[in-house]
Each structure stands twice: as structure tokens, then as C-alpha cells.
Write a protein that holds these residues in place. Structure first.
Motif, short mmCIF file in Angstrom:
data_model
loop_
_atom_site.label_atom_id
_atom_site.label_comp_id
_atom_site.label_asym_id
_atom_site.label_seq_id
_atom_site.Cartn_x
_atom_site.Cartn_y
_atom_site.Cartn_z
N LEU A 1 95.80 25.08 38.76
CA LEU A 1 94.55 24.41 39.14
C LEU A 1 94.59 22.93 38.78
N ALA A 2 95.07 22.63 37.58
CA ALA A 2 95.15 21.24 37.13
C ALA A 2 96.12 20.44 38.00
N THR A 3 97.24 21.03 38.35
CA THR A 3 98.23 20.34 39.18
C THR A 3 97.67 20.05 40.56
N SER A 4 96.93 20.99 41.12
CA SER A 4 96.30 20.79 42.42
C SER A 4 95.28 19.65 42.37
N PHE A 5 94.48 19.63 41.31
CA PHE A 5 93.47 18.58 41.16
C PHE A 5 94.14 17.21 40.96
N SER A 6 95.24 17.20 40.23
CA SER A 6 95.93 15.92 39.95
C SER A 6 96.50 15.31 41.23
N LEU A 7 96.78 16.14 42.23
CA LEU A 7 97.31 15.63 43.49
C LEU A 7 96.32 14.67 44.14
N ILE A 8 95.04 15.04 44.15
CA ILE A 8 94.00 14.17 44.73
C ILE A 8 93.77 12.96 43.85
N LEU A 9 93.64 13.19 42.55
CA LEU A 9 93.32 12.09 41.63
C LEU A 9 94.41 11.03 41.61
N ASN A 10 95.68 11.46 41.58
CA ASN A 10 96.79 10.50 41.57
C ASN A 10 96.86 9.70 42.85
N ALA A 11 96.45 10.29 43.97
CA ALA A 11 96.42 9.57 45.23
C ALA A 11 95.42 8.41 45.18
N ILE A 12 94.25 8.68 44.59
CA ILE A 12 93.23 7.63 44.45
C ILE A 12 93.72 6.52 43.52
N LEU A 13 94.36 6.92 42.42
CA LEU A 13 94.88 5.92 41.49
C LEU A 13 95.99 5.09 42.14
N SER A 14 96.83 5.72 42.96
CA SER A 14 97.89 5.00 43.67
C SER A 14 97.30 3.98 44.63
N PHE A 15 96.20 4.34 45.26
CA PHE A 15 95.54 3.39 46.17
C PHE A 15 95.05 2.17 45.41
N PHE B 1 95.25 14.47 51.03
CA PHE B 1 95.47 15.10 49.73
C PHE B 1 94.45 16.19 49.42
N SER B 2 93.28 16.13 50.02
CA SER B 2 92.31 17.22 49.84
C SER B 2 92.84 18.50 50.46
N TYR B 3 93.38 18.40 51.65
CA TYR B 3 93.96 19.59 52.31
C TYR B 3 95.18 20.10 51.54
N MET B 4 96.05 19.18 51.14
CA MET B 4 97.28 19.58 50.47
C MET B 4 97.02 20.24 49.12
#
Length: 451
Positions: free
Chosen positions: A152-166, A112-115
Motif C-alpha cells: 500500500l505504501a509503495t503504491s501511494f509513493s508512486l503518486i507522491l513521488n510524481a508530484i515531487l518530481s514535477f 500515476f493515479s491509474y498505475m
């Protein structure tokens, strides 16, 4: 209070569901409040931009590629053989499962960091092209800076939501539900203040970005960060093999999710092109309320994904089916009640000639569109059940459905406008999608559970 608690438990409302539903309820109420704010502080053209922003931002599906749902399922399957220590900072259980869980987290963070880096570039380029070309001469509308911020917010949310999903996958559903609730509350407060002080199209991007930053700070300043650090340091003697385990499922789910974009998010951009921002705004505002209601009701099913996955890992299929059937019934009842309340509220606005009703689609279209979306929620619930088996049997269905609905939206939208789009969507969902998905659900359940 004990009687109320007992009643809620009997209706499938545990603490995880309670906080998730509370968050969705707050989001739904906030959505209605936002409708009022948008009507009050944005012009009809700006309203079209506002809701078309959200539809275009949904292309993050192309970068997430279904991985957040897979993370929850894979983590839950490993957790079937693990449990938390007394301080909830580490795990007790099989070394192999613990090592595989650690490798899953590392893979998730890297992916998700790359994406997210790729996503922000694509959003900025595509957004500038789309709104510049199809803006219809609305050069007086300041959309460029808000679009950069929201990208920018949408890009950041991609990483954050992945952590929350974990965290959801390892069983921390209640904690994450509380955190998401806090995020929604923060976003709504900032959004309301932003509209009130005249930020216009800046209100949504700024509220979204600041709410994400607040959640990020909460994670860093809590024990969750130490938990993730310990998990990161675990040697990966045993690894989850991406090519053999995740990819065979992911490419199917990703195509299904991408198909979902063309089914449910294509309306606003195409209406923006065919009829302009005003009509796109009416569709967007109507869908905002409908989706808010269905987000609440689908919470009953979404919060059960780790439980479904856990029962499947243990081959406890009878308990699985009992839980799913009960949850599906509860979710459907909530959605019908919510949609009925929306229709009644709109009828009252129209009857008393309150200005806000003119920002929505006509009542007849609201009823038809709502019917299609309730059916879609049932289909989504069936899909959640099937995908909890770490399989994707809906690939062909999703692609064909996307082609049919996208083709219908293009043709009907060009020649019959919004009316054609709504009728075409609902007819395809009711006559083709529902029977086909039910057939897949029943046949695959029989096949998988008889082994």
C-alpha cells in the motif's frame, strides 16, 4: 562559516545539493543504524525477508516506466521560457509554455493515479505467491500483514513521488530536497521506534507509510497545494502530445529502467530462491550500505538534471559540458571515499570479532561488488547527461546488459552461489558495460552538439 560556505560552493554544493546530500547522508547513516537494528531485533531468516521485500518492491519500475525522470526533463525545458511570479504562486512568461506545463501536470497526475491502483494489486498477488512458495518452510515468520502494508505504501509513493518530481522540474529543487529530508528523518525515527518496541517486519512498512502521509500533509497544508490548483486551472490551449513527444522517449527509457531491475534488483530474490533467506539477508545488508553511499555521491549529478535540461534547451553546450565534467568528478571522488570508509569499518569489525560483520558478505566480495557499483555510478551519470537531451540512446545497451547480467546471475548463482553472482556482475560491468556506455556517450554528444 563564510570560508566553509565558499569551499562547499567551489565543490559544487549549492543549497539544493546541500539538502539533497544531507538527506542522502541521513539515509546512509540511517541505513547503517538500520543494519544494527536489523541485526539486533530480527533473526537471520527475518533479515532475508526484510531485504528481499525491498528488492521485490522495486518492480514499481514496471509501472513508473521512467516517467518521473521524463517529468523533470520536460518541466525543466518548459521552464527555460518561464519564471516564477514574486509570490512564487504562478508563472510569468510565454503562454504556450505555460499551457504545455499545465497539461504536463494533469497528464502526470492521471497517469500515476491509474498505475498506483494496478501496482498494489500486482504487489499483493505476486508477494503472496513468492514468499509462500519459496519461503522454505519459515511459516513461523509473520510476513503477510507487513507485505500488504508495504505494498500500500509503495503504491501511494508512486503518486507522491510524481508530484515531487514535477516540483523539481519547475526548479523547486531546494524545497523538495528539504521535504524529502524531512520524510527520511521521519521514516528513520518511526523505524527505530518500531524495531525497539518489537514490531519486527512491521517496522519498515509502518515507518514507510507514515512518513509518506506526513509529506502528503505537508504539501496539502502549504502553498504548494494552491500553486498546483492554479496550474490545474490554466487552459490547455497548447498541450504536450503524449504519443508524439513523451511516448517516443518513454518506451525507450522504460525498457532501460526495466532492464535496470534485472541488473541490480534481481540478486536478492534469486539468492532467496537458491540459498534461502539467510544468504539473501547478507547480500541485502551489504547492498544497503553500498547503495546508501552511492545515493549520497550521485546526488551531485541528480540535482543538476533541471540545470542540464535548461542549458540544453538554450543550446549552451560548452557551459553544459563544463558543469557536467566538474559534477561527475566530484561525485566519483565522494563515492570512492565512501566505499573506502565502509571497507575500513568492516575490516575493523572483523578484526575485533564484532558480531555484526557476520551479517554482511565476506570482505573480498564487498570490495569486488563495490568496485562494480562505483563503475555503475559513472555509467548512470553518463546516462543522466544523455537523457537530459530528451532522448534515449541507451536502449540497446540496457537490454543487452540486462540479459548478460541476469543470465550470469541465474547461471553463476545456481552453480557457484553468491560468489559467482558477485564476480559475474562485476566482470560484465567493467569489461562490457563501461566501454560500451563511454562509446555511446562520446559519439552521441558529438552528433547532437554539432547540429
Amino acid at each position: 562559516m563564510k570560508k566553509i560556505k565558499k569551499y562547499l560552493v567551489n565543490f559544487g554544493v549549492n543549497e539544493a545539493v546541500f539538502y539533497t546530500v544531507l538527506g542522502r547522508l541521513l539515509q546512509g547513516i540511517g541505513g547503517l543504524a538500520t543494519v544494527v537494528l536489523v541485526s539486533q531485533f530480527l533473526s537471520k531468516n527475518e533479515q532475508g525477508y526484510y531485504y528481499t521485500f525491498s528488492s521485490i518492491l522495486a518492480i514499481q519500475i514496471f509501472f513508473e516506466l521512467g516517467l518521473s525522470g521524463i517529468i523533470v526533463q520536460f518541466a525543466a525545458h518548459e521552464m527555460a521560457h518561464l519564471k516564477f511570479s514574486a509570490d512564487s504562486m504562478s508563472f510569468i512568461g510565454n503562454e504556450k509554455n505555460l499551457s504545455r506545463l499545465s497539461s504536463l501536470f494533469k497528464f502526470t497526475l492521471k497517469w500515476f493515479s491509474y498505475m498506483s491502483l494496478i501496482l498494489i494489486i500486482i504487489l499483493c498477488v505476486f508477494g503472496f505467491f513468492f514468499f509462500s512458495y519459496f519461503g522454505g518452510g519459515n511459516d513461523y515468520i509473520n510476513w503477510k500483514s507487513p507485505w500488504i502494508i508495504v505494498s500500500l505504501a509503495t503504491s501511494f509513493s508512486l503518486i507522491l513521488n510524481a508530484i515531487l518530481s514535477f516540483f523539481e522540474g519547475v526548479g523547486k529543487i531546494k524545497d523538495i530536497a528539504k521535504l524529502r529530508l524531512f520524510q527520511i528523518l521521519t521514516q528513520l525515527i518511526i523505524l527505530s521506534v518500531g524495531f525497539t518496541f518489537g514490531l519486527k517486519l512491521f517496522a519498515f512498512p509502518v515507518a514507510n507509510l507514515l512518513a509518506l502521509l506526513v509529506v502528503f500533509v505537508c504539501i496539502i497544508c502549504s502553498s504548494k497545494l494552491q500553486f498546483l490548483k492554479r496550474l490545474w486551472k490554466i487552459p490547455n490551449t497548447y498541450k504536450i502530445n503524449y504519443k508524439k513527444e513523451i511516448f517516443p522517449l518513454q518506451w525507450k527509457i522504460s525498457l532501460s529502467w526495466i532492464s535496470g531491475y534485472f541488473i541490480y534488483q534481481i540478486f536478492n530474490p534469486l539468492i532467496f530462491i537458491f540459498e534461502g533467506p539467510v544468504s539473501a539477508g547478507r547480500m541485502g545488508m551489504t547492498l544497503a550500505v553500498i547503495n546508501g553511499i552511492l545515493l549520497i555521491s550521485l546526488s551531485w549529478v541528480n540535482t543538476r538534471i533541471p540545470v542540464f535540461s535548461n542549458l540544453i534547451a538554450k543550446n549552451e553546450y560548452e557551459e553544459l559540458d563544463q558543469l557536467f565534467n566538474r559534477t561527475l568528478l566530484q561525485s566519483t571522488i565522494i563515492s570512492i571515499v565512501g566505499i573506502f570508509s565502509f571497507v575500513v569499518a568492516f575490516f575493523c569489525l572483523q578484526h575485533f570479532d564484532i558480531e555484526y560483520y557476520r551479517r554482511f558478505l565476506p570482505l573480498s566480495l564487498i570490495i569486488i561488488l563495490s568496485f562494480g557499483y562505483v563503475i555503475n555510478q559513472i555509467i548512470s551519470s553518463l546516462a543522466i547527461y544523455l537523457r537530459s537531451h530528451k532522448k534515449e540512446p541507451l536502449l540497446q545497451y540496457s537490454i543487452v546488459s540486462a540479459i548478460l547480467i541476469c543470465s550470469s546471475t541465474l547461471f553463476m548463482g545456481k552453480y557457484f552461489g553468491v560468489n559467482g553472482i558477485v564476480y559475474g556482475f562485476t566482470i560484465i560491468i567493467a569489461i562490457i558495460c563501461l566501454p560500451w556506455s563511454l562509446y555511446i556517450f562520446l559519439s552521441k554528444k558529438k552528433e547532437w552538439h554539432s547540429k
